[in-house]
Design an enzyme around this catalytic site. Structure first.
Site, short mmCIF file in Angstrom:
data_model
loop_
_atom_site.label_atom_id
_atom_site.label_comp_id
_atom_site.label_asym_id
_atom_site.label_seq_id
_atom_site.Cartn_x
_atom_site.Cartn_y
_atom_site.Cartn_z
N CYS A 1 -6.29 9.38 -2.88
CA CYS A 1 -6.48 10.82 -3.10
C CYS A 1 -6.43 11.59 -1.78
O CYS A 1 -5.83 12.66 -1.71
CB CYS A 1 -7.83 11.12 -3.75
N ASP A 2 -7.08 11.08 -0.75
CA ASP A 2 -7.32 11.90 0.45
C ASP A 2 -6.56 11.45 1.69
O ASP A 2 -6.52 12.19 2.68
CB ASP A 2 -8.83 11.91 0.76
N CYS B 1 -11.82 7.54 -1.76
CA CYS B 1 -10.51 7.31 -2.38
C CYS B 1 -9.39 7.59 -1.38
O CYS B 1 -9.08 8.75 -1.09
CB CYS B 1 -10.37 8.21 -3.61
#
Ligand code: NAP
Length: 304
Positions: A134-135, A131
């Protein structure tokens, strides 16, 4: 007894919910994780009609959730463990018990596929990610690798250029599978370095990713690429384990339905990414969800 039980609250499940309550069906909707499905992890969505400048995946899904809830859907945070599809009374088992229902709409989506190579499992959350939204921000100023050549890999590689110093896009062929517009954007982006005809064979690192061992599929040579992050986008696996092989699937495990979204079991419908289909998009998931609930309502009417 319920009229319908919807499994999953991604775009397909939320739309199925909206259409089910508007059709007057006694409905329950179960979701094991956060509502919104994989779309909440997509930074920016440009191909869902109605938003000329695009919309953040999280916001679009939040709006769909609110609309479903406004119309009377209560999203229950529970995992469906098993279903039974035989006969006129179907059963859905969750952690809290068994529920009887006339119809089931399966919108359980899919999960990103893993590479299955050494170092991957050990380094998930320590540099290996599925992701970018997200990261991505953890890799400001670093070099990262993206694996895959489809829409996800190319879109997320472009997104990662916001943070990373360099994004190495590693693809097993010499042509991308992604949509042409995405390809053109990626080719123009100077921070993206394309590594063709190559697959990763090992993710190297102890407490965090340090690099990738790569194999060139043309000449079989092995090389080493130092990177701090590895983003894997090599396709999707349908979330169907709770079905215990009761329904017909295609060779990749996606549920086969007819044009009314009915699976191989009468009264059991499927919608969205879990279905065997040509195009996995939010727009097609929404269409599937609408048809599935409409068909469920018609099935119940015909039963009576
Ligand atoms: P995908 O379209 O199935 O592409 C997977 C990519 O990974 C392919 O390029 C494939 O190579 C490669 N691959 C597969 N297995 C591999 C392996 N073991 N090792 C190395 N590479 C491997 O998957 P996706 O990109 O996740 O997309 C999934 C669905 O969501 C698609 O229907 C896509 O259109 C949709 N989607 C749409 C958007 C958008 O519209 N903006 C964004 C994201 C996703 P080959 O090309 O050689 O097969």
């Amino acid at each position: 007894m319920e009229d319908t039980i919807i499994i999953g609250a991604g775009p397909a499940g939320l739309t199925a919910g909206i259409y089910a309550v508007r059709a007057g069906l006694k409905t329950r909707l179960f979701e094991k994780a956060a509502p919104g499905g994989q779309a909440i992890n997509t930074d920016w969505i440009e191909n869902y009609p109605g938003f000329p400048e695009g919309i953040a995946g999280f916001e679009l899904m939040d709006r769909m959730r609110k609309q479903a809830e406004f119309l009377g859907i209560n999203i229950e945070n529970e995992e469906v463990k098993e279903i039974s599809v035989k006969g006129n009374t179907k059963k859905v088992k969750t952690n809290r018990g068994e529920i009887e229902t006339k119809t089931i709409v399966i919108c359980s989506g899919s999960t990103p596929r893993k590479l299955g190579i050494e170092g991957e499992d050990k380094l998930i959350g320590k540099g290996v990610s599925f992701c970018a939204t997200c990261d991505g921000p953890f890799f400001r100023g670093q070099e990262v690798a993206v694996i895959g050549g489809g829409d996800s890999a190319v879109q997320e590689a472009i997104y990662l250029t916001k943070f990373a110093r360099k994004v190495h896009l590693i693809h097993r062929r010499d042509k991308l599978r992604a949509a042409k517009l995405l390809q053109e954007r990626a080719f123009k982006q100077e921070k993206i370095n394309f590594i063709w005809n190559t697959v990763p064979v090992k993710i190297v690192g102890k407490d965090g990713v340090e690099g990738l061992e790569l194999k060139n599929l043309r000449d079989e040579t092995i090389s080493y690429l130092p990177v701090k992050g590895v983003f894997v986008f090599i396709g999707l696996i349908p979330n169907t384990s709770f079905l215990n092989n009761q329904l017909k699937t295609d060779e990749s495990g996606f549920l086969i339905t007819d044009s009314e979204m009915q699976t191989s079991a009468k009264g059991v419908f499927a919608a969205g990414d879990v279905r065997s289909k040509l195009l996995r998009q939010i727009s097609t998931a929404v269409g599937d969800g609408a048809i599935a609930s409409f068909s469920a309502a018609r099935y119940i009417e015909e039963m009576q």
